[in-house]
Write a protein that holds these residues in place. Sequence first.
Motif, mmCIF file in Angstrom:
data_model
loop_
_atom_site.group_PDB
_atom_site.id
_atom_site.type_symbol
_atom_site.label_atom_id
_atom_site.label_comp_id
_atom_site.label_asym_id
_atom_site.label_seq_id
_atom_site.Cartn_x
_atom_site.Cartn_y
_atom_site.Cartn_z
ATOM 1 N N PHE A 285 0.807 -1.223 0.000
ATOM 2 C CA PHE A 285 0.000 0.000 0.000
ATOM 3 C C PHE A 285 0.838 1.271 0.000
ATOM 4 O O PHE A 285 0.316 2.363 -0.202
ATOM 5 C CB PHE A 285 -0.991 0.008 1.165
ATOM 6 C CG PHE A 285 -0.368 -0.012 2.537
ATOM 7 C CD1 PHE A 285 0.037 1.158 3.165
ATOM 8 C CD2 PHE A 285 -0.208 -1.222 3.205
ATOM 9 C CE1 PHE A 285 0.594 1.133 4.435
ATOM 10 C CE2 PHE A 285 0.342 -1.251 4.482
ATOM 11 C CZ PHE A 285 0.759 -0.072 5.097
ATOM 12 N N THR A 286 2.140 1.148 0.211
ATOM 13 C CA THR A 286 3.026 2.307 0.086
ATOM 14 C C THR A 286 4.449 1.814 -0.116
ATOM 15 O O THR A 286 4.779 0.670 0.245
ATOM 16 C CB THR A 286 2.942 3.221 1.324
ATOM 17 O OG1 THR A 286 3.638 4.439 1.071
ATOM 18 C CG2 THR A 286 3.557 2.555 2.546
ATOM 19 N N ALA A 287 5.272 2.660 -0.715
ATOM 20 C CA ALA A 287 6.679 2.323 -0.925
ATOM 21 C C ALA A 287 7.518 3.572 -0.735
ATOM 22 O O ALA A 287 7.093 4.681 -1.080
ATOM 23 C CB ALA A 287 6.893 1.740 -2.326
ATOM 24 N N PHE A 288 8.701 3.392 -0.172
ATOM 25 C CA PHE A 288 9.653 4.477 0.041
ATOM 26 C C PHE A 288 10.907 4.114 -0.758
ATOM 27 O O PHE A 288 11.749 3.343 -0.306
ATOM 28 C CB PHE A 288 9.970 4.634 1.529
ATOM 29 C CG PHE A 288 8.754 4.819 2.395
ATOM 30 C CD1 PHE A 288 8.217 6.084 2.589
ATOM 31 C CD2 PHE A 288 8.142 3.730 2.998
ATOM 32 C CE1 PHE A 288 7.081 6.264 3.379
ATOM 33 C CE2 PHE A 288 7.018 3.890 3.793
ATOM 34 C CZ PHE A 288 6.488 5.169 3.980
ATOM 35 N N ARG A 289 10.999 4.678 -1.956
ATOM 36 C CA ARG A 289 12.067 4.291 -2.873
ATOM 37 C C ARG A 289 13.235 5.273 -2.886
ATOM 38 O O ARG A 289 14.379 4.868 -3.093
ATOM 39 C CB ARG A 289 11.508 4.163 -4.305
ATOM 40 C CG ARG A 289 10.316 3.214 -4.407
ATOM 41 C CD ARG A 289 9.821 3.112 -5.845
ATOM 42 N NE ARG A 289 8.524 2.470 -5.930
ATOM 43 C CZ ARG A 289 8.338 1.154 -5.871
ATOM 44 N NH1 ARG A 289 9.374 0.347 -5.745
ATOM 45 N NH2 ARG A 289 7.113 0.639 -5.945
ATOM 46 N N GLU A 290 12.948 6.548 -2.697
ATOM 47 C CA GLU A 290 13.980 7.574 -2.869
ATOM 48 C C GLU A 290 14.580 7.954 -1.517
ATOM 49 O O GLU A 290 14.488 9.083 -1.051
ATOM 50 C CB GLU A 290 13.389 8.797 -3.574
ATOM 51 C CG GLU A 290 12.929 8.495 -4.993
ATOM 52 C CD GLU A 290 12.320 9.706 -5.664
ATOM 53 O OE1 GLU A 290 12.031 10.691 -4.961
ATOM 54 O OE2 GLU A 290 12.120 9.661 -6.891
ATOM 55 N N SER B 149 19.566 6.104 2.204
ATOM 56 C CA SER B 149 20.213 5.091 3.033
ATOM 57 C C SER B 149 20.681 3.877 2.252
ATOM 58 O O SER B 149 21.346 2.998 2.806
ATOM 59 C CB SER B 149 19.233 4.622 4.116
ATOM 60 O OG SER B 149 18.102 4.004 3.512
ATOM 61 N N GLY B 150 20.312 3.798 0.965
ATOM 62 C CA GLY B 150 20.638 2.605 0.186
ATOM 63 C C GLY B 150 19.635 1.487 0.384
ATOM 64 O O GLY B 150 19.910 0.328 0.043
ATOM 65 N N SER B 151 18.477 1.829 0.929
ATOM 66 C CA SER B 151 17.428 0.834 1.157
ATOM 67 C C SER B 151 16.132 1.270 0.478
ATOM 68 O O SER B 151 15.915 2.458 0.208
ATOM 69 C CB SER B 151 17.169 0.645 2.652
ATOM 70 O OG SER B 151 18.309 0.140 3.310
ATOM 71 N N VAL B 152 15.271 0.301 0.208
ATOM 72 C CA VAL B 152 13.914 0.545 -0.273
ATOM 73 C C VAL B 152 12.971 -0.128 0.709
ATOM 74 O O VAL B 152 13.216 -1.253 1.139
ATOM 75 C CB VAL B 152 13.707 -0.010 -1.691
ATOM 76 C CG1 VAL B 152 12.266 0.202 -2.142
ATOM 77 C CG2 VAL B 152 14.667 0.636 -2.675
ATOM 78 N N SER B 153 11.906 0.561 1.083
ATOM 79 C CA SER B 153 10.996 0.031 2.094
ATOM 80 C C SER B 153 9.564 0.016 1.576
ATOM 81 O O SER B 153 9.195 0.806 0.704
ATOM 82 C CB SER B 153 11.073 0.878 3.368
ATOM 83 O OG SER B 153 12.390 0.904 3.877
ATOM 84 N N VAL C 249 8.453 -3.548 5.522
ATOM 85 C CA VAL C 249 9.523 -4.402 5.009
ATOM 86 C C VAL C 249 10.615 -3.521 4.421
ATOM 87 O O VAL C 249 10.343 -2.639 3.603
ATOM 88 C CB VAL C 249 8.992 -5.383 3.946
ATOM 89 C CG1 VAL C 249 10.128 -6.239 3.397
ATOM 90 C CG2 VAL C 249 7.904 -6.265 4.540
ATOM 91 N N LYS C 250 11.848 -3.767 4.841
ATOM 92 C CA LYS C 250 12.979 -2.946 4.423
ATOM 93 C C LYS C 250 14.010 -3.822 3.733
ATOM 94 O O LYS C 250 14.486 -4.802 4.303
ATOM 95 C CB LYS C 250 13.600 -2.249 5.645
ATOM 96 C CG LYS C 250 14.736 -1.292 5.327
ATOM 97 C CD LYS C 250 15.163 -0.578 6.611
ATOM 98 C CE LYS C 250 16.255 0.441 6.370
ATOM 99 N NZ LYS C 250 16.643 1.129 7.635
#
Length: 275
Positions: free
Chosen positions: A26-31, A34-38, A51-52
């Motif tokens: 339902f949501t994503a944090f791409r930018e 930290s070098g991670s996508v959540s 989920v990270k």
Amino acid sequence: MALHPLIGVDEVPAVEPHLGRVGEVFTAFREQDSGSVSYGVRLLDGARWFVKEAVTARARESLERAWRFHRAVRHPAIVPQVHRIAVRGSWAVVMPWRDGEVLYRPSTQGPHEHRSPGSAMARFRALPTASVLRAFDRVLDAHLAVAAAGHVAVDFYDGALMYDFARDVAHLVDLDEYRPGPFVLEEDRLPGSQRFMAPEEFVRGATIDARTTVFTLGRAARVLLDAGDEERAWRGTPAQLAVVERATRADPGDRFEDLHGFAAAWRAADAPRRG
């Protein structure tokens, strides 16, 4: 014991398609920088999870360190890492979803506009002082648990503080660089925001210990209890400000020796309000 719905028996080739098969992303944090996508994922039973996934080598190292940290430290304010998903020879971590907003969100597109009136930080600073003090007290209490487990804070800043405005409660997230201490710094500097970092965190060969965490928590109090980034509008008492000033002295030997000393002095300075 049955596997968690997010966990596969075997390694998954990619995280996001796997999440889409077992639930709804339902949501994503791409930018993120930290070098991670959540991802936020809602399972069929309605449960929500965070989920990270690390997508760079440095982020993978950080996430592995965080997994060890969460095995050693537990506190209600610290959002735990409870499961791992095997993916392409690495891992993605699974955490319970918490409602709220982080007070600072840097990204690959530049810093979050935390100065704008509608930002999470601006709204947090506009809360009654008692609410801000309760949030900081929860942060402090969590770090006493960190210290009791023999760990020190690394890369703590306002982006690690999530605040649920509806419930008036603070959560701590992304404590991925926390590690056992004391330790000797073998790099030119530690990761982190300069607004919160002690001078020794920029010196190769320096000892990073409880007094470093004292500095970081002193800076956190200074940032959170001021009405603006210029730090000219302290909202606490003079006694509390004196505690902060001692905690953030440049020479570690001039600070409180450990977090218990800082906490005792802070709470004594706050006693009139509590009483």
